[in-house]
Design a protein around this motif. Sequence first.
Motif, PDB file in Angstrom:
ATOM      1  N   MET A   1      -2.587 -39.581  11.314  1.00  0.00           N
ATOM      2  CA  MET A   1      -1.694 -38.992  12.409  1.00  0.00           C
ATOM      3  C   MET A   1       0.056 -38.483  11.895  1.00  0.00           C
ATOM      4  O   MET A   1       0.235 -39.562  11.364  1.00  0.00           O
ATOM      5  CB  MET A   1      -1.630 -39.583  13.591  1.00  0.00           C
ATOM      6  CG  MET A   1      -1.585 -38.991  14.709  1.00  0.00           C
ATOM      7  SD  MET A   1      -2.562 -37.455  15.175  1.00  0.00           S
ATOM      8  CE  MET A   1      -1.643 -36.950  16.828  1.00  0.00           C
ATOM      9  N   PRO A   2       0.634 -37.731  12.130  1.00  0.00           N
ATOM     10  CA  PRO A   2       1.890 -37.396  11.867  1.00  0.00           C
ATOM     11  C   PRO A   2       3.041 -38.164  12.327  1.00  0.00           C
ATOM     12  O   PRO A   2       2.650 -38.841  13.476  1.00  0.00           O
ATOM     13  CB  PRO A   2       2.182 -35.960  12.145  1.00  0.00           C
ATOM     14  CG  PRO A   2       1.170 -35.840  13.125  1.00  0.00           C
ATOM     15  CD  PRO A   2      -0.005 -36.505  12.961  1.00  0.00           C
ATOM     16  N   VAL A   3       4.269 -38.024  12.013  1.00  0.00           N
ATOM     17  CA  VAL A   3       5.360 -38.580  12.725  1.00  0.00           C
ATOM     18  C   VAL A   3       5.509 -37.346  13.509  1.00  0.00           C
ATOM     19  O   VAL A   3       5.882 -36.344  13.269  1.00  0.00           O
ATOM     20  CB  VAL A   3       6.408 -38.736  11.595  1.00  0.00           C
ATOM     21  CG1 VAL A   3       7.587 -39.220  12.645  1.00  0.00           C
ATOM     22  CG2 VAL A   3       6.195 -39.876  10.505  1.00  0.00           C
ATOM     23  N   ILE A   4       5.755 -37.735  14.905  1.00  0.00           N
ATOM     24  CA  ILE A   4       5.809 -36.615  15.952  1.00  0.00           C
ATOM     25  C   ILE A   4       7.430 -36.642  16.283  1.00  0.00           C
ATOM     26  O   ILE A   4       7.859 -37.353  16.569  1.00  0.00           O
ATOM     27  CB  ILE A   4       4.963 -37.004  17.133  1.00  0.00           C
ATOM     28  CG1 ILE A   4       3.503 -37.128  16.666  1.00  0.00           C
ATOM     29  CG2 ILE A   4       5.098 -35.934  18.286  1.00  0.00           C
ATOM     30  CD1 ILE A   4       2.545 -37.663  17.692  1.00  0.00           C
ATOM     31  N   ARG A   5       7.927 -35.447  16.444  1.00  0.00           N
ATOM     32  CA  ARG A   5       9.158 -35.255  16.825  1.00  0.00           C
ATOM     33  C   ARG A   5       9.317 -34.840  18.417  1.00  0.00           C
ATOM     34  O   ARG A   5       8.521 -33.846  19.093  1.00  0.00           O
ATOM     35  CB  ARG A   5       9.717 -34.095  16.401  1.00  0.00           C
ATOM     36  CG  ARG A   5      11.365 -33.954  16.525  1.00  0.00           C
ATOM     37  CD  ARG A   5      12.083 -32.895  15.621  1.00  0.00           C
ATOM     38  NE  ARG A   5      13.312 -32.785  16.069  1.00  0.00           N
ATOM     39  CZ  ARG A   5      13.986 -32.089  16.887  1.00  0.00           C
ATOM     40  NH1 ARG A   5      13.338 -31.142  17.681  1.00  0.00           N
ATOM     41  NH2 ARG A   5      15.250 -31.965  17.220  1.00  0.00           N
ATOM     42  N   PHE A   6      10.068 -35.422  19.321  1.00  0.00           N
ATOM     43  CA  PHE A   6       9.915 -35.371  20.627  1.00  0.00           C
ATOM     44  C   PHE A   6      11.652 -34.391  20.606  1.00  0.00           C
ATOM     45  O   PHE A   6      12.376 -34.833  20.230  1.00  0.00           O
ATOM     46  CB  PHE A   6      10.294 -36.528  21.662  1.00  0.00           C
ATOM     47  CG  PHE A   6       8.929 -37.171  21.750  1.00  0.00           C
ATOM     48  CD1 PHE A   6       8.123 -37.127  22.824  1.00  0.00           C
ATOM     49  CD2 PHE A   6       8.502 -37.976  20.735  1.00  0.00           C
ATOM     50  CE1 PHE A   6       7.074 -37.728  23.112  1.00  0.00           C
ATOM     51  CE2 PHE A   6       7.476 -38.769  20.894  1.00  0.00           C
ATOM     52  CZ  PHE A   6       6.279 -38.624  21.908  1.00  0.00           C
ATOM     53  N   GLU A   7      11.271 -33.326  21.430  1.00  0.00           N
ATOM     54  CA  GLU A   7      12.471 -32.439  21.668  1.00  0.00           C
ATOM     55  C   GLU A   7      13.509 -33.280  22.489  1.00  0.00           C
ATOM     56  O   GLU A   7      14.895 -33.005  22.167  1.00  0.00           O
ATOM     57  CB  GLU A   7      12.132 -31.094  22.485  1.00  0.00           C
ATOM     58  CG  GLU A   7      11.391 -30.354  21.575  1.00  0.00           C
ATOM     59  CD  GLU A   7      12.046 -29.766  20.296  1.00  0.00           C
ATOM     60  OE1 GLU A   7      13.212 -29.370  20.355  1.00  0.00           O
ATOM     61  OE2 GLU A   7      11.292 -29.725  19.128  1.00  0.00           O
ATOM     62  N   ALA A   8      13.375 -33.791  23.164  1.00  0.00           N
ATOM     63  CA  ALA A   8      14.235 -34.604  24.458  1.00  0.00           C
ATOM     64  C   ALA A   8      13.659 -35.891  25.003  1.00  0.00           C
ATOM     65  O   ALA A   8      12.675 -35.940  25.577  1.00  0.00           O
ATOM     66  CB  ALA A   8      14.781 -33.573  25.294  1.00  0.00           C
ATOM     67  N   ALA A   9      14.586 -36.944  24.786  1.00  0.00           N
ATOM     68  CA  ALA A   9      14.197 -37.999  25.737  1.00  0.00           C
ATOM     69  C   ALA A   9      14.671 -38.065  26.906  1.00  0.00           C
ATOM     70  O   ALA A   9      15.423 -37.256  27.348  1.00  0.00           O
ATOM     71  CB  ALA A   9      15.117 -39.340  25.001  1.00  0.00           C
ATOM     72  N   ASP A  10      13.843 -38.529  27.700  1.00  0.00           N
ATOM     73  CA  ASP A  10      13.929 -38.449  29.347  1.00  0.00           C
ATOM     74  C   ASP A  10      14.992 -39.406  29.706  1.00  0.00           C
ATOM     75  O   ASP A  10      15.654 -39.192  30.588  1.00  0.00           O
ATOM     76  CB  ASP A  10      12.449 -38.777  29.995  1.00  0.00           C
ATOM     77  CG  ASP A  10      11.283 -37.921  30.079  1.00  0.00           C
ATOM     78  OD1 ASP A  10      11.518 -36.647  29.369  1.00  0.00           O
ATOM     79  OD2 ASP A  10      10.255 -38.181  29.989  1.00  0.00           O
ATOM     80  N   SER A  11      14.914 -40.433  28.996  1.00  0.00           N
ATOM     81  CA  SER A  11      16.058 -41.654  29.354  1.00  0.00           C
ATOM     82  C   SER A  11      16.412 -42.505  28.148  1.00  0.00           C
ATOM     83  O   SER A  11      15.463 -42.276  27.390  1.00  0.00           O
ATOM     84  CB  SER A  11      15.757 -42.496  30.518  1.00  0.00           C
ATOM     85  OG  SER A  11      14.654 -43.415  30.120  1.00  0.00           O
ATOM     86  N   PRO A  12      17.244 -43.237  28.277  1.00  0.00           N
ATOM     87  CA  PRO A  12      17.421 -44.346  27.034  1.00  0.00           C
ATOM     88  C   PRO A  12      16.340 -45.442  27.026  1.00  0.00           C
ATOM     89  O   PRO A  12      16.076 -45.771  25.653  1.00  0.00           O
ATOM     90  CB  PRO A  12      18.702 -45.054  27.457  1.00  0.00           C
ATOM     91  CG  PRO A  12      19.382 -44.316  28.317  1.00  0.00           C
ATOM     92  CD  PRO A  12      18.238 -43.430  29.228  1.00  0.00           C
ATOM     93  N   GLU A  13      15.563 -45.539  27.997  1.00  0.00           N
ATOM     94  CA  GLU A  13      14.571 -46.435  27.887  1.00  0.00           C
ATOM     95  C   GLU A  13      12.872 -46.000  27.699  1.00  0.00           C
ATOM     96  O   GLU A  13      12.368 -46.460  27.300  1.00  0.00           O
ATOM     97  CB  GLU A  13      14.487 -47.487  29.296  1.00  0.00           C
ATOM     98  CG  GLU A  13      15.687 -48.122  29.419  1.00  0.00           C
ATOM     99  CD  GLU A  13      16.732 -47.313  30.206  1.00  0.00           C
ATOM    100  OE1 GLU A  13      16.566 -45.956  30.821  1.00  0.00           O
ATOM    101  OE2 GLU A  13      17.807 -47.546  30.153  1.00  0.00           O
TER     102      GLU A  13
END
Length: 81
Positions: free
Chosen positions: A1-13
Amino acid sequence: MPVIRFEAADSPERTQIGEGLVRFAVRAGCLETGRDDGRYFLRHEDGCGVGGRRPRPGDPFYFDTETGDVLCEEHGAERRG
């Protein structure tokens, strides 16, 4: 499985994820459930697995499904490349 990029964190946690990533989050020990605002979340309060920087809301970040590391934009792009 790849390294997945998230476009935006929802919160710091934490950031909400779909069912397809649940088993990877469980294996990494960073799955959170039981919240009113969603079903599955990837916890990233410890920050980048290399540099320790926590993503701020709206920041892109990466999740390495092989190692379970959450990575900042810089370190995630390096590992993905």
